[in-house]
Scaffold this motif. Structure first.
Motif, PDB file in Angstrom:
ATOM      1  N   LYS A  16      30.972  31.454  45.032  1.00  0.00           N
ATOM      2  CA  LYS A  16      31.062  32.822  45.561  1.00  0.00           C
ATOM      3  C   LYS A  16      32.530  33.234  45.665  1.00  0.00           C
ATOM      4  N   THR A  17      32.765  34.525  45.574  1.00  0.00           N
ATOM      5  CA  THR A  17      34.133  35.007  45.745  1.00  0.00           C
ATOM      6  C   THR A  17      34.415  35.138  47.241  1.00  0.00           C
ATOM      7  N   ASN A  18      35.657  35.474  47.582  1.00  0.00           N
ATOM      8  CA  ASN A  18      36.041  35.660  48.985  1.00  0.00           C
ATOM      9  C   ASN A  18      35.572  37.034  49.474  1.00  0.00           C
ATOM     10  N   GLU A  19      35.772  37.275  50.774  1.00  0.00           N
ATOM     11  CA  GLU A  19      35.280  38.520  51.391  1.00  0.00           C
ATOM     12  C   GLU A  19      36.009  39.764  50.914  1.00  0.00           C
ATOM     13  N   LEU A  20      37.205  39.568  50.373  1.00  0.00           N
ATOM     14  CA  LEU A  20      38.003  40.722  49.938  1.00  0.00           C
ATOM     15  C   LEU A  20      37.719  41.089  48.482  1.00  0.00           C
ATOM     16  N   GLY A  41      47.584  48.488  35.308  1.00  0.00           N
ATOM     17  CA  GLY A  41      46.713  48.260  36.457  1.00  0.00           C
ATOM     18  C   GLY A  41      45.583  47.258  36.261  1.00  0.00           C
ATOM     19  N   ILE A  42      45.722  46.382  35.264  1.00  0.00           N
ATOM     20  CA  ILE A  42      44.729  45.311  35.085  1.00  0.00           C
ATOM     21  C   ILE A  42      45.190  44.102  35.908  1.00  0.00           C
ATOM     22  N   GLU A  43      44.275  43.565  36.713  1.00  0.00           N
ATOM     23  CA  GLU A  43      44.624  42.411  37.556  1.00  0.00           C
ATOM     24  C   GLU A  43      44.551  41.134  36.712  1.00  0.00           C
ATOM     25  N   VAL A  44      45.582  40.292  36.789  1.00  0.00           N
ATOM     26  CA  VAL A  44      45.596  39.076  35.969  1.00  0.00           C
ATOM     27  C   VAL A  44      45.879  37.850  36.827  1.00  0.00           C
ATOM     28  N   MET A  45      45.102  36.795  36.596  1.00  0.00           N
ATOM     29  CA  MET A  45      45.424  35.507  37.198  1.00  0.00           C
ATOM     30  C   MET A  45      45.470  34.458  36.106  1.00  0.00           C
ATOM     31  N   SER A  46      46.551  33.673  36.114  1.00  0.00           N
ATOM     32  CA  SER A  46      46.766  32.657  35.087  1.00  0.00           C
ATOM     33  C   SER A  46      47.625  31.555  35.691  1.00  0.00           C
ATOM     34  N   TYR A  75      38.494  31.900  40.565  1.00  0.00           N
ATOM     35  CA  TYR A  75      37.371  32.797  40.874  1.00  0.00           C
ATOM     36  C   TYR A  75      37.184  32.934  42.386  1.00  0.00           C
ATOM     37  N   THR A  76      37.201  31.805  43.098  1.00  0.00           N
ATOM     38  CA  THR A  76      36.860  31.831  44.523  1.00  0.00           C
ATOM     39  C   THR A  76      38.024  32.249  45.430  1.00  0.00           C
ATOM     40  N   ASP A  77      39.253  31.868  45.074  1.00  0.00           N
ATOM     41  CA  ASP A  77      40.381  32.040  45.998  1.00  0.00           C
ATOM     42  C   ASP A  77      41.318  33.195  45.665  1.00  0.00           C
ATOM     43  N   VAL A  78      41.100  33.835  44.510  1.00  0.00           N
ATOM     44  CA  VAL A  78      41.960  34.964  44.155  1.00  0.00           C
ATOM     45  C   VAL A  78      41.372  36.243  44.750  1.00  0.00           C
ATOM     46  N   ILE A  79      42.241  37.050  45.345  1.00  0.00           N
ATOM     47  CA  ILE A  79      41.798  38.317  45.931  1.00  0.00           C
ATOM     48  C   ILE A  79      41.749  39.357  44.817  1.00  0.00           C
TER      49      ILE A  79
END
Ligand SMILES: Nc1ncnc2c1ncn2[C@@H]1O[C@H](COP(=O)(O)OP(=O)(O)OP(=O)(O)O)[C@@H](O)[C@H]1O
Ligand SMILES: [Mg+2]
Length: 158
Positions: A7-11, A85-90, A117-121
């Motif tokens: 699951k993702t976080n609450e935010l 404005g595209i959000e990126v995590m790497s 997936y789970t810890d990125v806002i």
């Protein structure tokens, strides 16, 4: 087999998770991921890209954000936004030097991807695109088994 999905976080609230995969390397997954992200963004959707290619990340470079660094707060990791404005995590946005090699065993790599997936806002997203490494190794298996993937795009060479 019934495997509990992460699951993702609450935010974070993600409407569609799309994984981009391939059997072979270098067929254009990262290019296709980036192009789809840009075209969805142009259509007005909120888009994020999760770069799941831990040992060969290329998404930050495509968008020219490879010199930027993701920051982290108590609630999680804040992704980096592209100019449009595209959000990126790497992993590229977390390691001290962007060209440092990541020499990790499979389980650590797979866990990192899960945490992306789970810890990125991510916030509110219409689409989260996942750029996978090639083949059917640890990361593609982990993504398919543990994330709620709504659709996949398979890139192949002719
Ligand atoms: N449709 C295409 N036509 C021509 N060249 C392409 C096309 N798609 C990608 N390329 C080129 O092929 C190379 C590999 O593309 P890309 O990095 O997107 O592949 P990939 O599948 O993500 O690779 P990897 O398996 O290493 O992650 C790049 O140099 C890219 O510019
Ligand atoms: Mg790639």
């Amino acid at each position: 087999m019934n495997i509990q999905k992460e699951k993702t976080n609450e935010l974070t609230n993600i409407k569609n998770v799309i994984a981009i995969m391939s059997g072979k390397g270098g067929v254009g997954k990262s290019s296709v991921t980036s192009l789809i992200a840009v075209s969805l963004k142009n259509k007005g959707y909120k888009v994020g890209i999760l770069d799941a290619d831990i040992t060969g990340p290329s998404i930050p470079k495509v968008f020219g954000i490879n010199k930027k660094r993701a920051s982290s707060i108590e609630d999680g990791i804040i992704p980096v936004k592209t100019a449009t404005g595209i959000e990126v995590m790497s992993i590229n946005l977390l390691i001290e030097q962007e060209d440092s090699p990541v020499v990790w065993r499979g389980p650590l790599v797979a866990n990192t991807v899960k945490q992306f997936y789970t810890d990125v806002i991510w916030g509110d997203l219409d689409y989260l695109l996942i750029d996978l490494p090639p083949g059917t190794g640890d990361v593609p298996l982990t993504i398919m088994q543990s994330l709620p993937v709504d659709g996949i795009i398979v890139v192949s060479s002719p």
